[in-house]
Design an enzyme around this catalytic site. Structure first.
Site, PDB file in Angstrom:
ATOM      1  N   LYS A 109     -16.464 -83.796 -80.697  1.00  0.00           N
ATOM      2  CA  LYS A 109     -15.069 -83.349 -80.538  1.00  0.00           C
ATOM      3  C   LYS A 109     -14.057 -84.128 -81.369  1.00  0.00           C
ATOM      4  O   LYS A 109     -12.853 -84.112 -81.085  1.00  0.00           O
ATOM      5  CB  LYS A 109     -14.624 -83.349 -79.060  1.00  0.00           C
ATOM      6  CG  LYS A 109     -15.576 -82.675 -78.087  1.00  0.00           C
ATOM      7  CD  LYS A 109     -16.169 -81.390 -78.601  1.00  0.00           C
ATOM      8  CE  LYS A 109     -15.158 -80.278 -78.694  1.00  0.00           C
ATOM      9  NZ  LYS A 109     -15.812 -79.065 -79.310  1.00  0.00           N
TER      10      LYS A 109
ATOM     11  N   HIS B 226     -24.291 -86.167 -84.466  1.00  0.00           N
ATOM     12  CA  HIS B 226     -23.449 -86.931 -83.540  1.00  0.00           C
ATOM     13  C   HIS B 226     -24.109 -88.266 -83.177  1.00  0.00           C
ATOM     14  O   HIS B 226     -23.654 -88.966 -82.278  1.00  0.00           O
ATOM     15  CB  HIS B 226     -23.211 -86.150 -82.240  1.00  0.00           C
ATOM     16  CG  HIS B 226     -22.317 -84.959 -82.382  1.00  0.00           C
ATOM     17  ND1 HIS B 226     -21.158 -84.989 -83.117  1.00  0.00           N
ATOM     18  CD2 HIS B 226     -22.404 -83.707 -81.857  1.00  0.00           C
ATOM     19  CE1 HIS B 226     -20.573 -83.789 -83.045  1.00  0.00           C
ATOM     20  NE2 HIS B 226     -21.312 -83.001 -82.295  1.00  0.00           N
TER      21      HIS B 226
ATOM     22  N   SER C 219     -10.603 -83.357 -75.203  1.00  0.00           N
ATOM     23  CA  SER C 219     -11.312 -82.278 -75.887  1.00  0.00           C
ATOM     24  C   SER C 219     -12.751 -82.171 -75.383  1.00  0.00           C
ATOM     25  O   SER C 219     -13.267 -81.076 -75.155  1.00  0.00           O
ATOM     26  CB  SER C 219     -11.281 -82.532 -77.401  1.00  0.00           C
ATOM     27  OG  SER C 219     -11.881 -81.462 -78.087  1.00  0.00           O
TER      28      SER C 219
HETATM   29  P1  A3P Z   1      -9.206 -79.654 -79.161  1.00  0.00           P
HETATM   30  O1  A3P Z   1     -10.177 -79.420 -78.061  1.00  0.00           O
HETATM   31  O2  A3P Z   1      -8.338 -80.841 -78.897  1.00  0.00           O
HETATM   32  O3  A3P Z   1      -8.408 -78.453 -79.522  1.00  0.00           O
HETATM   33  P2  A3P Z   1     -15.632 -80.683 -83.012  1.00  0.00           P
HETATM   34  O4  A3P Z   1     -15.635 -79.734 -84.136  1.00  0.00           O
HETATM   35  O5  A3P Z   1     -16.024 -82.076 -83.388  1.00  0.00           O
HETATM   36  O6  A3P Z   1     -16.372 -80.150 -81.834  1.00  0.00           O
HETATM   37  O7  A3P Z   1     -14.097 -80.879 -82.572  1.00  0.00           O
HETATM   38  C1  A3P Z   1     -13.402 -79.830 -81.947  1.00  0.00           C
HETATM   39  C2  A3P Z   1     -11.947 -80.225 -81.861  1.00  0.00           C
HETATM   40  O8  A3P Z   1     -11.391 -80.158 -83.182  1.00  0.00           O
HETATM   41  C3  A3P Z   1     -11.138 -79.279 -81.006  1.00  0.00           C
HETATM   42  O9  A3P Z   1     -10.062 -80.062 -80.475  1.00  0.00           O
HETATM   43  C4  A3P Z   1     -10.673 -78.280 -82.039  1.00  0.00           C
HETATM   44  O10 A3P Z   1      -9.574 -77.504 -81.659  1.00  0.00           O
HETATM   45  C5  A3P Z   1     -10.317 -79.229 -83.169  1.00  0.00           C
HETATM   46  N1  A3P Z   1     -10.218 -78.550 -84.451  1.00  0.00           N
HETATM   47  C6  A3P Z   1     -11.129 -77.775 -85.053  1.00  0.00           C
HETATM   48  N2  A3P Z   1     -10.643 -77.253 -86.188  1.00  0.00           N
HETATM   49  C7  A3P Z   1      -9.383 -77.720 -86.304  1.00  0.00           C
HETATM   50  C8  A3P Z   1      -8.346 -77.522 -87.264  1.00  0.00           C
HETATM   51  N3  A3P Z   1      -8.518 -76.743 -88.307  1.00  0.00           N
HETATM   52  N4  A3P Z   1      -7.171 -78.164 -87.060  1.00  0.00           N
HETATM   53  C9  A3P Z   1      -6.984 -78.957 -85.996  1.00  0.00           C
HETATM   54  N5  A3P Z   1      -7.923 -79.173 -85.050  1.00  0.00           N
HETATM   55  C10 A3P Z   1      -9.110 -78.556 -85.207  1.00  0.00           C
END
Ligand code: A3P
Length: 296
Positions: free
Chosen positions: A48, A110, A140
């Protein structure tokens, strides 16, 4: 509208001192003996922290022009295999990686730094690590665990935040993860350490920094196009990046592309939880120099 697979939630198991689930250890022999290549690019994160975002940026940088059909025909989790994953619904991470026809291969993990297959270091592969401040990362992760049936049951927010502070959570303590990888950067020069907060603050600037790390020459127009394409709203609408094609997630509980903000933790932490968290944080992070921003 998709139907969500009714999985029984996996239990945490102890794996070399790290809390794991069987989906990430079942294929361990192959993960451990994985043969990296010098041009592989490993995208490493604590869950996340912005994995999907950076995966998509790299995918566009390398393949946006040469193979545009790639972006519309295959979800990001097929283009950028999740190395240690071994879910029944899609091929394992090592199998997907072995089947990649394109180069460089973009590979997601991860794993905490000490569990990364050693051939990445031997081959001097490039690594992009993305880190996100602990509080937003925790929020998140909590929402992700609620909606993803392949994750352990998170319990309520207070239960989850206690487990987060103890590190009794999938992929182990956030504290050790971000500081372990930070430490690695001091001796392994092919590692770029990125911050989610920097990406939110100025995506274009971070794309440019990535290009210089990767030795890519891109025009300002290309970078501008990529920066637009990877904007939160664009990725949320894009079926190939928003995870709506993976039937283990229940978007009615919470979407994968949830908020994409810095500072959303303020909407979740109580004053007491925040004070306790700050205390634990100070203690656990006292021996590392890595610094995070919890607001912009
Ligand atoms: P939130 O849950 O705070 O919205 P991962 O890809 O490591 O699983 O992380 C997911 C997190 O990154 C989520 O956070 C998601 O919304 C955010 N995320 C993914 N793409 C994004 C983007 N283009 N801009 C900002 N945040 C992004």
């Amino acid at each position: 509208d998709m139907s969500v697979l009714k999985l029984s939630r996996p239990e945490l198991i102890d794996f070399e001192g790290i809390s794991m689930i069987h989906y990430f250890t079942d294929n361990w022999e192959k993960v451990k003996n994985f043969q990296a290549r010098p041009d592989d690019i490993l995208i490493a994160t604590y869950p996340k922290a912005g994995t999907t975002w950076v995966s998509y940026i790299l995918d566009l940088l390398y393949f946006g022009n040469v193979a545009p059909e790639r972006q519309t025909s295959q979800p990001i989790y097929m283009r950028v295999p999740f190395l240690e994953s071994c879910f029944q619904v899609i091929p394992s991470g090592t199998e997907l990686t072995d089947n990649l026809k394109t180069s460089p291969r973009l590979i997601k993990t991860h794993l905490p730094v000490q569990l990364v297959p050693k051939s990445f270091w031997e081959q001097n592969s490039r690594v992009v690590y993305v880190a996100r401040n602990a509080k937003d990362n925790a929020v998140s992760y909590f929402n992700f665990d609620r909606m993803n049936m392949a994750e352990p049951e998170p319990g309520d927010w207070n239960t989850f935040i206690q487990k987060f502070m103890e590190g009794k959570i999938l992929f182990g303590p956030w504290f050790d993860h971000v500081s372990g990888w930070w430490e690695k950067k001091q001796t392994y020069s092919n590692l770029q350490y990125l911050f989610y907060e920097d990406l939110v603050e100025d995506t274009g600037r971070e794309v440019e920094r990535l290009c210089s790390f990767l030795g890519l020459s891109t025009s300002p127009e290309e970078r501008e196009k990529i920066t637009k394409g990877v904007h939160f709203d664009a990725m949320k609408q894009n079926k190939m990046t928003n995870y709506s094609t993976l039937p283990v997630m229940d978007f009615k509980i919470s979407p994968f592309m949830r908020k994409g903000k810095v500072g959303d933790w303020k909407n979740h932490f109580t004053v007491a939880q925040n004070e306790q968290f700050d205390e634990v944080y100070k203690q656990k992070m006292k021996n590392t120099s890595v610094k995070f921003r919890t607001e912009l």
